[in-house]
Design a protein around this motif. Sequence first.
Motif, mmCIF file in Angstrom:
data_model
loop_
_atom_site.group_PDB
_atom_site.id
_atom_site.type_symbol
_atom_site.label_atom_id
_atom_site.label_comp_id
_atom_site.label_asym_id
_atom_site.label_seq_id
_atom_site.Cartn_x
_atom_site.Cartn_y
_atom_site.Cartn_z
ATOM 1 N N SER A 1 0.822 -1.216 0.000
ATOM 2 C CA SER A 1 0.000 0.000 0.000
ATOM 3 C C SER A 1 0.856 1.267 0.000
ATOM 4 O O SER A 1 0.443 2.296 -0.539
ATOM 5 C CB SER A 1 -0.945 0.000 1.202
ATOM 6 N N VAL A 2 2.045 1.206 0.581
ATOM 7 C CA VAL A 2 2.948 2.363 0.560
ATOM 8 C C VAL A 2 3.554 2.519 -0.833
ATOM 9 O O VAL A 2 3.573 3.620 -1.395
ATOM 10 C CB VAL A 2 4.050 2.232 1.634
ATOM 11 N N ALA A 3 4.023 1.431 -1.424
ATOM 12 C CA ALA A 3 4.594 1.491 -2.780
ATOM 13 C C ALA A 3 3.545 1.923 -3.797
ATOM 14 O O ALA A 3 3.864 2.600 -4.777
ATOM 15 C CB ALA A 3 5.185 0.140 -3.164
ATOM 16 N N TRP A 4 2.301 1.542 -3.552
ATOM 17 C CA TRP A 4 1.192 1.897 -4.456
ATOM 18 C C TRP A 4 1.061 3.406 -4.628
ATOM 19 O O TRP A 4 0.600 3.883 -5.661
ATOM 20 C CB TRP A 4 -0.102 1.292 -3.928
ATOM 21 N N ASN A 5 1.504 4.175 -3.640
ATOM 22 C CA ASN A 5 1.428 5.639 -3.748
ATOM 23 C C ASN A 5 2.185 6.171 -4.959
ATOM 24 O O ASN A 5 1.893 7.255 -5.445
ATOM 25 C CB ASN A 5 1.941 6.300 -2.464
ATOM 26 N N ALA A 6 3.138 5.411 -5.467
ATOM 27 C CA ALA A 6 3.905 5.832 -6.646
ATOM 28 C C ALA A 6 3.089 5.721 -7.934
ATOM 29 O O ALA A 6 3.432 6.348 -8.936
ATOM 30 C CB ALA A 6 5.182 5.006 -6.783
#
Length: 151
Positions: free
Chosen positions: A108-113
Amino acid sequence: MEIHQAVKNMLQIVEELHKSYPKKKFTLDGRLVGDLGEILVEEDYDLELYEGLEKHHDGETSDGRRVQIKTTMKSSLTFPVDHIPHYYIGIKVHSNGTYTEIFNGPGSVAWNAVKGRKPTKTNLHSVTLSALKKLNAEVPENERIPKRANK
């Protein structure tokens, strides 16, 4: 080196890799770098790869966290369009055989990219290493997949 001999040598290496790591095929059709990365991560991190191919995740940690592993030898990694992996580890493999961890944390953090991007034909978004490194800096240590104790 003559091309036919080079192909023969690569196939022999692939066969030897598969014998040593039977969970992966190491095919020369674009999966080779990904398979190498998965083995590097499995050896160094607290996770075990699934047998064969599994949808959305490549392995699981000892405490049950499912992990997708992406590998590159270039300046970007891929992130899926159709799902957010539970955890995501992205590495860059260098020509000397070492690698650098680019991202290690919740998907979910990487998805911010990539959030807000339109779907692609390949079902993968390309993300620069620098963008993932910035997001990686936001991941608390307890949200990372730990390295094995002996590493």
